[in-house]
Design a protein around this motif. Structure first.
Motif, mmCIF file in Angstrom:
data_model
loop_
_atom_site.group_PDB
_atom_site.id
_atom_site.type_symbol
_atom_site.label_atom_id
_atom_site.label_comp_id
_atom_site.label_asym_id
_atom_site.label_seq_id
_atom_site.Cartn_x
_atom_site.Cartn_y
_atom_site.Cartn_z
ATOM 1 N N ASN A 14 -15.144 -31.281 30.369
ATOM 2 C CA ASN A 14 -13.864 -31.463 29.660
ATOM 3 C C ASN A 14 -13.026 -30.167 29.705
ATOM 4 O O ASN A 14 -12.612 -29.624 28.688
ATOM 5 C CB ASN A 14 -14.123 -31.883 28.218
ATOM 6 C CG ASN A 14 -15.056 -30.918 27.490
ATOM 7 O OD1 ASN A 14 -15.655 -30.058 28.127
ATOM 8 N ND2 ASN A 14 -15.147 -31.056 26.183
ATOM 9 N N ASP A 16 -10.291 -27.488 29.820
ATOM 10 C CA ASP A 16 -8.939 -27.456 29.242
ATOM 11 C C ASP A 16 -8.263 -26.165 29.713
ATOM 12 O O ASP A 16 -8.695 -25.054 29.336
ATOM 13 C CB ASP A 16 -9.012 -27.507 27.718
ATOM 14 C CG ASP A 16 -7.620 -27.631 27.095
ATOM 15 O OD1 ASP A 16 -6.637 -27.742 27.850
ATOM 16 O OD2 ASP A 16 -7.552 -27.630 25.840
ATOM 17 N N LEU A 18 -5.456 -24.730 28.907
ATOM 18 C CA LEU A 18 -4.874 -23.909 27.830
ATOM 19 C C LEU A 18 -5.950 -23.095 27.136
ATOM 20 O O LEU A 18 -5.755 -21.906 26.823
ATOM 21 C CB LEU A 18 -4.162 -24.826 26.830
ATOM 22 C CG LEU A 18 -2.902 -25.532 27.352
ATOM 23 C CD1 LEU A 18 -2.335 -26.463 26.283
ATOM 24 C CD2 LEU A 18 -1.841 -24.519 27.781
ATOM 25 N N THR A 19 -7.036 -23.749 26.896
ATOM 26 C CA THR A 19 -8.135 -23.025 26.235
ATOM 27 C C THR A 19 -8.608 -21.873 27.092
ATOM 28 O O THR A 19 -8.900 -20.764 26.605
ATOM 29 C CB THR A 19 -9.308 -23.989 25.968
ATOM 30 O OG1 THR A 19 -8.833 -25.080 25.174
ATOM 31 C CG2 THR A 19 -10.433 -23.291 25.232
#
Length: 790
Positions: A14, A16, A18-19
């Motif tokens: 998963n 991400d 942005l993370t």
């Protein structure tokens, strides 16, 4: 600083962006200063990854080309291998054909050798058979029967090997010669045994026979050689020889004890047995070492003797003109002697001759009353006759042999095995004629019952006294069982059991009718019942009738109850004894529970008689209660005269019962009498109609005395406390009477209130009864009833 150190975020499923960016560039300054460096580093890593992927693709392509080459080479190798295998197979087939061609002559020579060996063996055996037959003929012609017996056995064993060559002329001739010699030997042996004749003369004297000239017949050195020949001839010849010998020895017996002979009666049956014992002794003395043990000659002789004797006894018993068939003493004595003889012969055969005899007692009538026997022609035969018994035993023997064959048992002719029982062979003939014996036992029981009617003697040896007649009855039954089982444990004993059961039922009736008073029913009541039913006389129900016991007779009633209790316990032991003695087939039908129920019923009636009898005795005293003028009664003193009379009568009666009855029955008597007494006393109080207030005080004193009397009944002679349940019940019932009297003596204005307090379950009817005993007017009663209802 490595911008890709946080690779776990890049590898996550998963992911991400942005993370990842926030974790890499946590501040604005780091983004401004490190962005170009991070971009360069990222492009370098991408370039490396593209190079690695390109290199892997090139290597995989090269490996695929090599695998294709290897696969092609493997296919070519497998084709070559298959060709080689087919070539080896073709060479192997050619080799096998060559071996067959090479070994064909050898195989033919092997078959020839085997056939030649078989032929040589057969010729040797044929030569042996020829010599054996010749030797058998020679020994038979010379009357050398010991050698002939051995030769015959050898010849028969050799003949078994040629059973498939019956059509060969030489074998036919030899077989014919063997059969001729067998017939010659059989004839010679039977002639030799026939010369023996009967060892017993017309007077059964064994000294009348002499065996000195036996050797003159055919050169027999001893009769034991003849037995060897018979054994060699086979089982059929042996059985025939045994049967012929037994019939020959018993020929004079049939003459001496024929049905018309003077010594054929049942009273002289022991002479038959004495004659046979002398015959057996004579055979033991003359032929002890002659007959082989496995012949069981003595057993067969005894069997034949019992068979012929049973036929003679049957004719005697069936002869209506013969007095012995109706004389029970003669029949029983003859049966006893027969059973003793059968036991004696069984024991002697096992001990002296080693025969294994089945000791089972056979009761022919018990098992075959409804099963006819049939001979070979289909004719019916009485199963109780000697012929019927013989056929049954033959069937049982065949059944045993069939079972042995199914289980793979291999019994030789000389094997000792269990023989059929002798017990029942002769004694079983008597069983259908034991009716007079059972009738005699029944007659003796009837005489005991007749004596019991007038017998008043008691047996004091037990915990409680009982009538001597009961002890005598059970002692006689026990002795009768001993006598009966000594004769038979089958159908005759079962018939005796029926007589015992009938006698017990009659004895229970004797205790009820002769030891207890008859029901008392007034003449006018009996006439009314008879008219209502349209009958001349209605028999009273003993369980609900009233009774009057003459003075002193209450002890007799108690003794009858004790005797019933003794009979119930003894009947159970009697049933166990009968089941232990009787044959297995009858045990399920032995049940004396009905007899126990009869005695229990008499016990119940006896307790009813005691309660009703005591009620009858105190009835006159309650009449004094109802005849007293309680309206004008004005003096309260000691207990009333009727109370003293009731106390004296009840105490004396109950003391007798307490000393005589079992504790459980006395307790039952107290329970029944207490209930009856309180009901009777209450009903007599109601009959008085009116009481004064002073009279109620006197009656309360009387009630206290009577309550004390009734509560002390269970412990009248022991001084112990009455059972709590009994005391609670009597206290509750007397409390109702006391409340009734207290309400009668209560002032009128307080009557309703006291009624509600002391008699919360009281009804309008109860209040009306109280007011009636007070003698209140109807108007006053109506006012109080309305007040009580509100």
């Amino acid at each position: 600083m490595s911008f890709l150190s946080n690779s776990s975020l890049l590898e996550a499923d998963n992911f991400d962006p942005l993370t990842f960016i926030n974790s890499t560039f946590s501040t604005q300054q780091s983004l401004d200063s490190d962005l170009e460096t991070f971009s360069s580093t990222l492009n370098a890593e991408i370039t490396k990854l593209d190079a690695s992927i390109s290199n892997s693709i090139q290597m995989q392509s090269t490996a695929s080309k090599s695998a294709a080459v290897d696969l092609k080479q493997a296919r070519e190798a497998s084709v070559q291998l298959r060709r080689k295998i087919e070539d080896v197979k073709r060479k192997a087939l050619r080799s096998e054909e060559m071996v067959k061609v090479i070994c064909a002559d050898i195989k033919q020579l092997d078959f020839a050798k085997r056939h030649l060996q078989t032929t040589i063996t057969a010729l040797k055996r044929l030569h042996m058979l020829h010599n054996a037959v010749g030797q058998l003929s020679t020994t038979s012609a010379k009357r050398d029967f010991r050698a002939a017996a051995l030769s015959l056995q050898a010849t028969q064993a050799l003949m078994e090997g040629f059973k498939d060559f019956g059509n060969v002329p030489k074998i036919k001739d030899l077989r014919y010669e063997v059969e001729r010699v067998r017939r010659e030997l059989s004839t010679g042996v039977f002639e030799a045994f026939e010369k023996i004749g009967s060892l017993a003369s017309a007077t059964a004297n064994p000294n009348d026979f002499h065996i000195d000239d036996v050797q003159d017949n055919g050169g027999f050195t001893s009769l034991s050689e003849a037995c060897l020949v018979v054994d060699a001839l086979g089982k059929q010849a042996r059985d025939k020889q045994c049967n012929t010998f037994c019939e020959s020895q018993l020929k004079s017996y049939r003459k001496i004890f024929s049905p018309s002979a003077p010594h054929s009666g049942l009273d002289q049956i022991d002479r038959r047995f004495a004659w046979f014992r002398r015959l057996l002794k004579s055979i033991d003395e003359r032929f002890k070492e002659v007959f082989p043990p496995h012949w069981h000659l003595q057993y067969k002789l005894c069997w034949t003797f019992l068979e012929q004797t049973s036929e003679g006894i049957m004719k005697t018993l069936e002869d209506e003109g013969n007095t012995d068939s109706e004389n029970v003493i003669v029949i029983v004595k003859a049966l006893q002697k027969t059973i003793m003889f059968e036991k004696e012969m069984t024991s002697r055969l096992e001990k002296d001759y080693g025969s294994s005899v089945d000791n089972t007692t056979v009761d022919p009538k018990a098992k075959y009353d409804n099963e006819m026997e049939y001979d070979e022609e289909g004719n019916e035969i009485d199963p109780r006759s000697a012929e019927g018994i013989k056929l049954r035993y033959a069937r049982e023997r065949a059944k045993r042999q069939s079972l042995s064959d199914k289980t793979g048992g291999k019994q030789t002719d000389k094997e000792d095995h269990a023989l059929l029982p002798l017990r029942g062979m002769l004694s079983g003939v008597f069983l259908p004629f034991m009716g007079p014996y059972c009738q005699l036992e029944k007659q003796n029981l009837e005489e005991l019952l007749q004596k019991a009617v007038a017998d008043t003697e008691t047996d004091q040896r037990g915990d409680l006294p009982v009538f001597t007649s009961a002890v005598s009855l059970f002692v006689y039954m026990k002795n009768s069982i001993i006598r009966g089982t000594a004769l038979t444990t089958g159908v005759v004993f079962f018939n005796l059991y029926k007589e015992y059961k009938a006698a017990l039922t009659k004895y229970a009736k004797v205790l009820q009718t002769s030891k207890m008073p008859a029901p008392y029913v007034p003449v006018n009541v009996m006439a009314g019942l008879a008219a209502a039913r349209g009958e001349e006389k209605v028999p009273p129900n003993p369980r609900t009738s009233n009774y009057k016991i003459p003075p002193g007779e209450e002890e007799t009633v108690c003794l009858a109850i004790d005797t019933c209790e003794y009979c119930v316990d003894t009947v159970e032991a009697l049933e166990d004894l009968i089941k232990d003695k009787i044959d297995e087939g009858f045990k399920a039908n032995i049940d004396l529970m009905d007899s126990q129920d009869d005695f229990n019923d008499v016990t119940s009636i006896g307790l009813r008689i005691l309660v009703s009898g005591l009620d009858s005795r105190i009835e006159p005293f309650f009449k004094e209660l109802t005849s007293t003028n309680w309206v004008n009664f004005d003096d309260v003193g000691e207990e009333s005269i009727y109370v003293r009379n009731v106390t004296s009568t009840v105490t004396t009666f109950a003391s007798t019962c307490q000393k005589t009855l079992p504790s459980s029955y006395y307790r039952s008597f107290c329970d029944k009498f207490a209930s009856s007494f309180m009901t009777t006393f209450h009903s007599n109080l109601i009959k008085c109609k009116r009481f004064s207030q002073i009279a109620t005080q006197q009656l309360l004193l009387d009630v206290y005395s009577l309550k004390k009397l009734i509560q002390n009944l269970p412990s009248i002679n022991s001084g112990n406390l009455a059972p709590s349940m009994y005391a609670t019940h009597t206290t509750k019932e007397f409390a109702k009477i006391e409340i009734l009297l207290k309400l009668v003596g209560t002032p009128q204005e307080l009557l309703v209130e006291v009624m509600r307090q002391q008699w919360p379950d009281g009804t309008l009817k109860d209040l009306q009864q109280v007011m009636s005993l007070r003698g209140m007017k109807r108007v006053q009663q109506t006012e109080l009833l309305e007040a009580f209802g509100n």
